[in-house]
Design an enzyme around this catalytic site. Structure first.
Site, short mmCIF file in Angstrom:
data_model
loop_
_atom_site.label_atom_id
_atom_site.label_comp_id
_atom_site.label_asym_id
_atom_site.label_seq_id
_atom_site.Cartn_x
_atom_site.Cartn_y
_atom_site.Cartn_z
N TYR A 1 0.80 -1.21 0.05
CA TYR A 1 0.05 0.02 -0.22
C TYR A 1 0.92 1.27 0.03
CZ TYR A 1 -3.65 3.31 1.17
OH TYR A 1 -4.57 4.17 1.29
N THR B 1 1.57 3.53 1.90
CA THR B 1 2.14 4.18 3.02
C THR B 1 3.15 3.15 3.59
OG1 THR B 1 0.58 3.18 4.46
CG2 THR B 1 0.14 5.52 4.05
N LYS B 2 3.44 2.33 2.68
CA LYS B 2 4.33 0.96 3.14
C LYS B 2 5.92 1.07 2.83
CE LYS B 2 0.74 -0.85 4.84
NZ LYS B 2 0.28 -0.60 6.34
N MET B 3 6.67 0.34 3.49
CA MET B 3 8.09 0.49 3.05
C MET B 3 8.45 0.52 1.68
SD MET B 3 9.88 -1.42 6.22
CE MET B 3 11.57 -1.13 5.93
#
Length: 192
Positions: free
Chosen positions: A159, A161-163
């Site tokens: 997603y 907002t992920k790393m």
């Protein structure tokens, strides 16, 4: 140029680029198979379904986590066994799980939080199917092995907002050809 090549190939979902990504991602975390899916939540729900747990059984999850775990459990007809976290690393506490575990506890979902890996050896002692959620600790190591290399399956969310992000998406990795086949059947349900 790479995006244009994908569009020109007419493979907007699946295809050789996705297959290459699945294989490369699986190798990067020490697994044999990778199955790309639409989201991390879908990855969790499919992993739970692939384990063929019985409706009403409980699955241990930490008290401090993303609501996606609850949604996936609900989708699979399973009940959460809420387990406290370890104050040192914010991951699920194996000591608390030992106190709470019940006869009908059929699985454990272990998210690694804030780049810090959970102690996977401690959870393996329960001899219960484990699903790792390595989303927040991609690239970290647990007990000398890459996050994502433990348990029956591991999932990762991509997603925004992920790393590591693809905007949306997720992947399930496993060493089991049987689970990989079942997961591909769920994802590509009209192929058979």
């Amino acid at each position: 140029k790479a995006c244009a090549q994908v569009i020109d190939s007419l493979y907007f979902a699946g295809g050789p680029r996705v297959e290459a990504f699945e294989a490369a991602f699986a190798r990067s975390v020490g697994r044999r198979y990778g199955i790309a899916v639409s989201s991390g939540t879908a990855a969790l729900a499919m992993a739970l379904k692939a384990l063929a747990l019985k409706s009403g059984q409980t699955v241990a999850i930490p008290s401090f986590t993303c609501t996606a775990l609850l949604h996936a459990l609900d989708f699979a007809g399973l009940k959460p066994l809420i387990t406290d976290i370890d104050a040192d690393d914010m991951n699920m506490s194996s000591a608390d799980l030992k106190k709470r575990i019940k006869k009908n506890t059929a699985g454990i979902i272990i998210p690694h939080l804030f780049g810090r890996a959970a102690d996977m050896k401690a959870f393996a002692k329960f001899k219960i199917p484990m699903i790792e959620d390595g989303t927040q600790a991609l690239g970290a190591f647990a007990n000398g092995k890459p996050v994502g290399s433990f348990g029956e399956m591991s999932i990762f969310s991509f997603y925004a907002t992920k790393m590591m992000t693809t905007g949306e998406g997720g992947v399930i990795v496993t060493d089991s050809s049987k689970l990989a086949s079942a997961l591909r059947d769920m994802r590509d349900y009209d192929k058979k």
